[in-house]
Design a protein around this motif. Structure first.
Motif, PDB file in Angstrom:
ATOM      1  N   GLU A  42       0.837  -1.215   0.000  1.00 45.33           N
ATOM      2  CA  GLU A  42       0.000   0.000   0.000  1.00 45.33           C
ATOM      3  C   GLU A  42       0.869   1.261   0.000  1.00 45.33           C
ATOM      4  N   ARG A  43       2.054   1.143   0.539  1.00 44.54           N
ATOM      5  CA  ARG A  43       2.887   2.350   0.652  1.00 44.54           C
ATOM      6  C   ARG A  43       3.794   2.577  -0.573  1.00 44.54           C
ATOM      7  N   ALA A  44       3.799   1.639  -1.495  1.00 49.94           N
ATOM      8  CA  ALA A  44       4.728   1.695  -2.650  1.00 49.94           C
ATOM      9  C   ALA A  44       4.594   2.992  -3.447  1.00 49.94           C
ATOM     10  N   THR A  45       3.329   3.362  -3.738  1.00 45.31           N
ATOM     11  CA  THR A  45       3.118   4.554  -4.566  1.00 45.31           C
ATOM     12  C   THR A  45       3.630   5.815  -3.873  1.00 45.31           C
ATOM     13  N   SER A  46       3.403   5.888  -2.562  1.00 44.97           N
ATOM     14  CA  SER A  46       3.840   7.114  -1.882  1.00 44.97           C
ATOM     15  C   SER A  46       5.363   7.197  -1.822  1.00 44.97           C
ATOM     16  N   PHE A  47       6.046   6.058  -1.662  1.00 39.79           N
ATOM     17  CA  PHE A  47       7.519   6.083  -1.716  1.00 39.79           C
ATOM     18  C   PHE A  47       7.997   6.475  -3.112  1.00 39.79           C
ATOM     19  N   GLN A  48       7.305   5.962  -4.100  1.00 47.02           N
ATOM     20  CA  GLN A  48       7.698   6.291  -5.495  1.00 47.02           C
ATOM     21  C   GLN A  48       7.581   7.797  -5.715  1.00 47.02           C
ATOM     22  N   LYS A  49       6.495   8.386  -5.187  1.00 45.87           N
ATOM     23  CA  LYS A  49       6.288   9.832  -5.377  1.00 45.87           C
ATOM     24  C   LYS A  49       7.383  10.618  -4.665  1.00 45.87           C
ATOM     25  N   GLN A  50       7.709  10.158  -3.459  1.00 43.41           N
ATOM     26  CA  GLN A  50       8.778  10.802  -2.694  1.00 43.41           C
ATOM     27  C   GLN A  50      10.102  10.735  -3.463  1.00 43.41           C
ATOM     28  N   ALA A  51      10.365   9.559  -3.998  1.00 46.58           N
ATOM     29  CA  ALA A  51      11.618   9.370  -4.749  1.00 46.58           C
ATOM     30  C   ALA A  51      11.663  10.324  -5.938  1.00 46.58           C
ATOM     31  N   TYR A  52      10.557  10.438  -6.659  1.00 43.62           N
ATOM     32  CA  TYR A  52      10.504  11.332  -7.817  1.00 43.62           C
ATOM     33  C   TYR A  52      10.710  12.788  -7.391  1.00 43.62           C
ATOM     34  N   GLY A  53      10.152  13.155  -6.272  1.00 44.47           N
ATOM     35  CA  GLY A  53      10.316  14.520  -5.770  1.00 44.47           C
ATOM     36  C   GLY A  53      11.775  14.823  -5.495  1.00 44.47           C
ATOM     37  N   ARG A  54      12.436  13.883  -4.858  1.00 47.59           N
ATOM     38  CA  ARG A  54      13.850  14.118  -4.535  1.00 47.59           C
ATOM     39  C   ARG A  54      14.731  14.083  -5.777  1.00 47.59           C
ATOM     40  N   LEU A  55      14.371  13.217  -6.692  1.00 46.47           N
ATOM     41  CA  LEU A  55      15.102  13.143  -7.961  1.00 46.47           C
ATOM     42  C   LEU A  55      14.998  14.482  -8.696  1.00 46.47           C
TER      43      LEU A  55
END
Ligand code: GDP
Length: 340
Positions: free
Chosen positions: A118-131
């Motif tokens: 369930e948390r995968a999408t939110s981590f992905q979004k965080q990763a994209y933000g930092r990228l």
């Protein structure tokens, strides 16, 4: 130096995200246990995006050789055209981004794997933000490298094993005519800062010795005293190349410069290139005919006991120059030994 196309931060991110999406979409079609699938899709998306962006950064970094390891001439060239410090700073920033993105890739890959799907999408979004934030931080460095790419293209190709002769003398004394006479074929034309038509390089083979002759229209054809610092640097860069200077007088003065001012130019060039031997040429002798009959030339000719008299336009005296070339010794320079 062939620097690849430099993207803007937006282009870099777009490409990374687009390829991330493609890889994620492909993952959707795979047979993967249901509880792992969401995680696998997002992990793939993040890792692919990071890798695509890193690959592009790496291709830029790999295209630029270690500046300190280049021959002095190229170090000077880079310094004059774009600035060595700025170049190092920009490359350093790309290196930094590369390192941070490697960390993000590892960190978020692991987070997505180890946490509930369930948390995968939110981590992905965080990763994209930092990228995005990392890539945006190197905007000015990418801009700089784009400017450097434009300025460092068509750098002169120098053969550092060859004996190098640099031609000097006022405009219209016959420098390019002589270069063509000596080297036969059309010279190679390359960019060089503060030259009006670029640098011209002709090649001569003589007794298995390779000689390259360089003409720098706009640089070694005007009073040194009128030059600013950066123009002087452009001139000094040639000092790291030249084994001999070929100074051309127009004995006929039809170039529009008196022998007196030509002589003054020579004196300035002698000062700048104090370590480099000079060959003295008097050109356009077809117009002058006999030096003995021309009182105005005598004082200048008498200055040199080994001057060569030529007519570049009809090839008169060219063989005397070639013979003189046989006696030129290559100046050994430390930086080149390091290079090879
Ligand atoms: P640069 O500006 O020093 O490269 O001079 P160029 O080679 O372009 O020559 C300038 C002009 O002088 C041209 O019109 C040439 O044809 C002419 N020229 C060059 N060498 C000679 C020469 O030996 N005799 C004569 N009469 N004209 C020459």
């Amino acid at each position: 130096m062939m620097i690849p196309t430099i993207p803007t931060p937006d282009e870099l991110l777009d490409k990374g995200f687009r390829r991330g999406k493609k890889a994620a979409d492909l993952m959707r079609t795979q047979k993967i246990p249901k509880h792992l699938k969401g995680k696998k899709i997002e992990e793939t998306r993040v890792v692919t995006s990071c890798q695509v962006i890193k690959d592009k950064l790496k291709s830029i970094l790999d295209s630029v050789p270690e500046i300190e390891e280049l021959p002095m001439f190229y170090q000077d060239y880079i310094d004059i055209t774009v600035g060595v410090d700025d170049m190092k700073q920009a490359l350093g920033a790309l290196n930094w981004a590369y390192g941070i993105i490697t960390q993000l890739e590892k960190e978020y890959g692991a987070k997505i794997r180890k946490n509930p799907s369930e948390r995968a999408t939110s981590f992905q979004k965080q990763a994209y933000g930092r990228l995005a934030s990392v890539v945006n931080k190197i905007k000015k460095d990418l801009d700089f490298l784009d400017f450097a790419k434009a300025n460092l293209r068509n750098m002169p190709t120098i053969d550092f094993d060859a004996t190098t002769i640099v031609i000097a003398g006022f405009p219209n004394v016959g420098k390019s005519t002589l270069l063509k006479q000596l080297s036969g074929a059309d010279p190679q034309v390359a960019n060089y800062p503060f030259t009006t038509k670029g640098i011209q390089i002709g090649h001569v083979e003589r007794h298995w010795k390779h000689i390259q002759i360089i003409d720098t229209p706009g640089l070694l054809d005007r009073p040194v005293l009128e030059m600013n610092d950066i123009e002087l640097n452009a001139m000094v860069a040639l000092e790291h190349l030249a084994d001999t200077i070929l100074f051309i007088f127009d004995a006929s003065e039809t170039c529009g410069f008196s022998l007196e001012s030509q002589y003054n130019l020579l004196k300035q060039i002698e000062q700048v290139f104090s370590e480099i031997p000079i060959i003295y040429l008097f050109n356009k002798m077809d117009i002058v005919k006999d030096v003995e009959d021309q009182e105005y030339i005598k004082p200048y000719v008498d200055e040199f006991d080994d001057a060569i008299f030529i007519s570049a336009i009809d090839g008169e005296g060219i063989e005397k120059i070639s013979k003189k070339f046989d006696t030129i010794k290559k100046i050994e320079r430390e930086s080149e030994d390091d290079f090879y």
